[in-house]
Design a protein around this motif. Structure first.
Motif, short mmCIF file in Angstrom:
data_model
loop_
_atom_site.label_atom_id
_atom_site.label_comp_id
_atom_site.label_asym_id
_atom_site.label_seq_id
_atom_site.Cartn_x
_atom_site.Cartn_y
_atom_site.Cartn_z
N UNK A 54 0.84 -1.20 0.00
CA UNK A 54 0.00 0.00 0.00
C UNK A 54 0.87 1.25 0.00
N UNK A 55 0.58 2.17 -0.90
CA UNK A 55 1.35 3.41 -1.00
C UNK A 55 2.45 3.37 -2.03
N UNK A 56 2.79 2.17 -2.53
CA UNK A 56 3.80 2.03 -3.58
C UNK A 56 3.11 1.99 -4.94
N UNK A 57 3.70 2.64 -5.94
CA UNK A 57 3.07 2.74 -7.25
C UNK A 57 3.01 1.40 -7.98
N UNK A 58 4.05 0.60 -7.85
CA UNK A 58 4.12 -0.66 -8.58
C UNK A 58 4.31 -1.83 -7.62
N UNK A 59 3.93 -3.00 -8.06
CA UNK A 59 4.16 -4.21 -7.27
C UNK A 59 5.66 -4.49 -7.20
N UNK A 60 6.06 -5.16 -6.14
CA UNK A 60 7.49 -5.35 -5.87
C UNK A 60 7.81 -6.85 -5.84
N UNK A 61 8.88 -7.28 -6.53
CA UNK A 61 9.28 -8.69 -6.45
C UNK A 61 9.47 -9.11 -4.99
N UNK A 62 9.06 -10.32 -4.68
CA UNK A 62 9.05 -10.79 -3.30
C UNK A 62 10.37 -10.55 -2.57
N UNK A 63 11.48 -10.98 -3.16
CA UNK A 63 12.76 -10.87 -2.46
C UNK A 63 13.19 -9.41 -2.29
N UNK A 97 13.48 -4.83 1.92
CA UNK A 97 12.97 -3.61 2.54
C UNK A 97 12.37 -3.84 3.91
N UNK A 98 11.79 -5.02 4.13
CA UNK A 98 11.20 -5.34 5.43
C UNK A 98 12.29 -5.59 6.46
#
Length: 311
Positions: free
Chosen positions: A48-57, A62-63
């Motif tokens: 949520x809040x990110x423009x594009x989906x992010x590859x899992x890894x 980032x987490x």
């Protein structure tokens, strides 16, 4: 007529001889490797809040950068990566639903945030985090062949909380275990104070100085407050924690008559369920591997590598 037939035969023979190399030549074999399915099978996480989906890894990088101090040992970071990956896939149903980048879910820092936080230390810190992610790529925690709810927290009160103690729901792999080394965490103890007027502004009832000697705290098996009772008024420990914005539900309340202030001391930081991050760091310091850390904090689980193409 015979000459004419002979001429036709000669022409056919020459044509057949000409075609022999083509007919019997070895068929060319395409020995090039099949096209990679890695990209097609890649799991993308919608934050949520990110423009594009992010590859899992990339998301897990980032987490881990946001949820655990980069100064922690690599085995602790690897344990965090596996827990975070499991939690993300469970929460999003393998990328089918969005996840919030909040404490209630998992905090996430994109690359720009990491650069801003780490400044000149960015290259070294990023390399350390990425290595922890790469060395655990695709690894998740399973119970009965299903993704677990891999809850984690910063610091326990010396003992983690069970799922039953937290929510009333019994979950076999989320049991209370000792985590004594958490006492070395800078977040292990805290204290807050309010004037009586400030205190009363927070509550739906008005407290008198004499009330503090009458209040009762009922503790659960992990030493956290299950409920607080004042006369006929009852609140759960979690309700009080939210009301007062306390770091944990292991707290004590007192009133100092000499200063006229309410003092609340607390131990631990977070809900206390699942893996303690400072406990994981202490275990890594003792030479424990990420797998040993995870098996300690989550009972009867398996660590397996997922195949994204099967999802």
């Amino acid at each position: 007529m015979k000459k004419w037939m002979m001429s036709i035969g000669i022409i056919c023979l020459i044509g057949a001889l000409y075609m022999l190399p083509v007919a019997f030549s070895e068929r060319k074999v395409d020995d090039s490797p099949p096209p990679s399915t890695e990209q097609a099978c890649e799991i993308l996480i919608e934050v949520e809040g990110q423009k594009e989906k992010i590859p899992l890894e990339t998301y897990i990088t980032g987490v881990v950068a946001a949820e655990m101090p980069v100064s922690f040992k690599k085995e602790a970071l690897k344990a965090q990566a596996i827990a975070a990956r499991t939690y993300a896939l469970k929460t999003t149903n393998y990328g089918k639903k969005a996840i919030a980048p909040t404490v209630a879910r998992q905090v996430f820092y994109d690359k720009n945030q990491r650069k801003a936080n780490w400044t000149s230390n960015f290259p070294g810190n990023e390399k350390k985090i990425v290595e922890a992610i790469t060395e655990t790529k695709g690894q998740v925690l399973l119970y009965n062949n299903e993704l677990i709810t891999a809850m984690f927290h910063s610091t326990s009160n010396g003992k983690t909380e069970s799922a039953y103690g937290y929510s009333g729901n019994e979950i076999p792999y989320l049991q209370s275990v000792a985590s004594i080394s958490d006492q070395s965490s800078p977040k292990f103890t805290s204290m807050e104070e309010w004037t009586l007027a400030e205190w009363n502004a927070l509550w739906p009832i008005k407290w008198q100085a004499a009330d503090f000697s009458r209040l009762q705290l009922f503790l659960n098996d992990s030493g956290r407050v299950e409920r607080l009772q004042l006369g006929n008024n009852v609140w759960t420990g979690r309700e009080v924690r939210t009301l007062l914005q306390l770091p944990s539900t292991d707290f004590n309340i007192s009133f100092d008559k000499s200063t006229g202030k309410v003092n609340v001391t607390a131990q631990g930081y977070g809900h206390g369920v699942g893996m303690s991050q400072y406990g994981a760091e202490a275990m890594a310091g003792e030479g424990k591997t990420a797998a040993e850390i995870l098996h300690y904090y989550y009972q009867q689980i398996e660590i397996k590598t997922i195949d994204a193409c099967l999802k």
